[in-house]
Design a protein around this motif. Structure first.
Motif, PDB file in Angstrom:
ATOM      1  N   GLN A   1       0.833  -1.207   0.000  1.00  0.00           N
ATOM      2  CA  GLN A   1       0.000   0.000   0.000  1.00  0.00           C
ATOM      3  C   GLN A   1       0.862   1.250   0.000  1.00  0.00           C
ATOM      4  O   GLN A   1       0.580   2.222  -0.706  1.00  0.00           O
ATOM      5  CB  GLN A   1      -0.922  -0.005   1.219  1.00  0.00           C
ATOM      6  N   SER A   2       1.920   1.213   0.808  1.00  0.00           N
ATOM      7  CA  SER A   2       2.827   2.352   0.877  1.00  0.00           C
ATOM      8  C   SER A   2       3.510   2.578  -0.459  1.00  0.00           C
ATOM      9  O   SER A   2       3.631   3.718  -0.933  1.00  0.00           O
ATOM     10  CB  SER A   2       3.868   2.102   1.973  1.00  0.00           C
ATOM     11  N   ALA A   3       3.942   1.478  -1.114  1.00  0.00           N
ATOM     12  CA  ALA A   3       4.596   1.594  -2.416  1.00  0.00           C
ATOM     13  C   ALA A   3       3.640   2.160  -3.452  1.00  0.00           C
ATOM     14  O   ALA A   3       4.017   3.009  -4.270  1.00  0.00           O
ATOM     15  CB  ALA A   3       5.112   0.225  -2.861  1.00  0.00           C
ATOM     16  N   PHE A   4       2.379   1.693  -3.416  1.00  0.00           N
ATOM     17  CA  PHE A   4       1.418   2.202  -4.384  1.00  0.00           C
ATOM     18  C   PHE A   4       1.095   3.669  -4.120  1.00  0.00           C
ATOM     19  O   PHE A   4       0.936   4.456  -5.052  1.00  0.00           O
ATOM     20  CB  PHE A   4       0.138   1.371  -4.362  1.00  0.00           C
ATOM     21  N   GLN A   5       1.004   4.037  -2.835  1.00  0.00           N
ATOM     22  CA  GLN A   5       0.758   5.437  -2.499  1.00  0.00           C
ATOM     23  C   GLN A   5       1.879   6.311  -3.053  1.00  0.00           C
ATOM     24  O   GLN A   5       1.634   7.394  -3.600  1.00  0.00           O
ATOM     25  CB  GLN A   5       0.658   5.609  -0.984  1.00  0.00           C
ATOM     26  N   ASN A   6       3.114   5.822  -2.937  1.00  0.00           N
ATOM     27  CA  ASN A   6       4.248   6.567  -3.488  1.00  0.00           C
ATOM     28  C   ASN A   6       4.143   6.685  -5.008  1.00  0.00           C
ATOM     29  O   ASN A   6       4.496   7.718  -5.585  1.00  0.00           O
ATOM     30  CB  ASN A   6       5.568   5.880  -3.108  1.00  0.00           C
ATOM     31  N   PHE A   7       3.663   5.612  -5.648  1.00  0.00           N
ATOM     32  CA  PHE A   7       3.478   5.620  -7.105  1.00  0.00           C
ATOM     33  C   PHE A   7       2.458   6.685  -7.507  1.00  0.00           C
ATOM     34  O   PHE A   7       2.687   7.487  -8.420  1.00  0.00           O
ATOM     35  CB  PHE A   7       3.026   4.229  -7.556  1.00  0.00           C
TER      36      PHE A   7
END
Length: 368
Positions: free
Chosen positions: A167-173
């Protein structure tokens, strides 16, 4: 196998089992399987996630815990979890909105057996008549030096931590996409480079499909055709590309369709000729354009497909008919060339907007 997220798994084990953490990890094939399936946690949003198989385990272990079996005996007499309940539960989880039943029914067990060929247990047990499911308790109970450990809560903690990382990685994306939207006027080259970086053979299949669609939709939208039922009724129509469903859904559908020409597009990352011909058969050998996650030249791809077809099918007319149904092959170099044309037309922001929009839908993203 150890990777960056292995440290997090060991950290969770140390919290739950103290100095026995490594022993429990090495003794448990289920924990080792989770370790294999979570290696994409620190690779960012562009790395393929493993939600289907992980959630199949998660919902059953969650059911096990909710009924108190991690602290008491009697699971062997439990009536089992109802399929509809665990199926709906996995779709409530982050990134799980469109998961199918494949992992619960066989795919997870099949993959597990591939990694642990000598294991006498499979993780998911089911009764086809009653549609009831169980996690294999033998994989949750670890005995070491005459001490029993139950890893049920640890399994849930590990999967929760993995999902949080994704989720954190996607939020960064998404944050990167939104930031690039704002700086486009000042630095379009950064936006262009970012989108090019999403066109790679190692990119998550869902991201590749979304980016491919965004480029092609923008590329085609200013192209027109003239159609009419009579000379007096001929009208000019813009080509419009539609996305027909979720990415990577295994739902037997066609990925994109173009109006008004009625062209079909299928996105794939394989050169398995049977897969291509199956896609063609779905629509009674209607021509299909294939968007392929490959850097190979179009001629090389066609040659590989034809060679594989000759090995698989013995009738020349059948092979010829199937090959004629491959209307166009769009590989990564073609996508990059079409992106360059879109950039020249000043429509790069539209591509980025499409990527953001469809990524949010695909990954079940909700504005905070």
């Amino acid at each position: 196998m150890e990777h960056q997220f292995t440290k997090k798994i060991i950290e969770i084990l140390e919290k739950n089992f103290g100095e026995r953490a490594r022993d429990v990890f090495e003794k448990s094939s289920l924990l080792q399987y989770l370790n294999i399936k979570t290696r994409s946690a620190t690779r960012g949003s562009k790395a393929r996630g493993s939600f289907a198989n992980l959630y199949a385990i998660y919902v059953l272990v969650e059911d096990y815990i909710s009924n108190g079996f991690d602290e008491r005996e009697g699971y062997e007499d439990y009536e089992g979890a109802q399929f509809s309940a665990i199926f709906n539960r996995q779709r409530e989880l982050p990134f799980g909105a469109k998961l199918q039943n494949h992992a619960l029914n066989s795919r997870m067990n099949d993959e597990y057996k591939k990694y642990f060929k000598t294991s006498e247990f499979i993780p998911i047990l089911r009764n086809l008549e009653t549609k009831k499911y169980w996690i294999n308790e033998n994989l949750l109970k670890i005995r070491f030096h005459d001490v029993d450990f139950n890893i049920a809560k640890t399994v849930v903690d590990i999967i929760d931590s993995y999902v949080s990382a994704k989720q954190s990685a996607f939020q960064n994306f998404i944050d990167t996409c939104e930031k690039l939207k704002k700086i486009h006027e000042r630095n379009s080259s950064e936006v262009e480079s970012f989108i090019y970086s999403l066109l790679g053979v190692n990119i998550d299949a869902r991201v590749f499909e979304i980016v491919s669609f965004s480029i092609l939709k923008t590329f085609y939208k200013d192209q027109t055709v003239f159609i009419g039922f009579s000379i007096d009724e001929i009208k000019e129509h813009n080509l419009i590309l539609y996305k027909t469903g979720r990415t990577n859904a295994n739902d037997g559908g066609i990925d994109f369709v173009m109006r008004p020409l009625g062209r079909f597009f299928q996105v794939t990352e394989t050169l398995d000729v049977k897969k291509y011909f199956l896609d063609i058969d779905k629509i009674e050998r209607y021509p299909v354009s294939f968007v392929i996650k490959s850097e190979d030249s179009i001629d090389d791809i066609k040659e590989k497909l034809e060679k594989a077809a000759k090995r698989t099918y013995s009738v020349r007319k059948v092979i010829k008919k199937y090959m004629e149904c491959i209307e166009e092959i769009i590989n990564i170099p073609v996508l990059k060339e079409r992106l360059r044309k879109v950039v020249k037309e000043g429509e790069l922001p539209e591509v980025l907007n499409e990527i953001i929009k469809h990524s949010k839908v695909e990954f079940n993203y909700e504005e905070g």
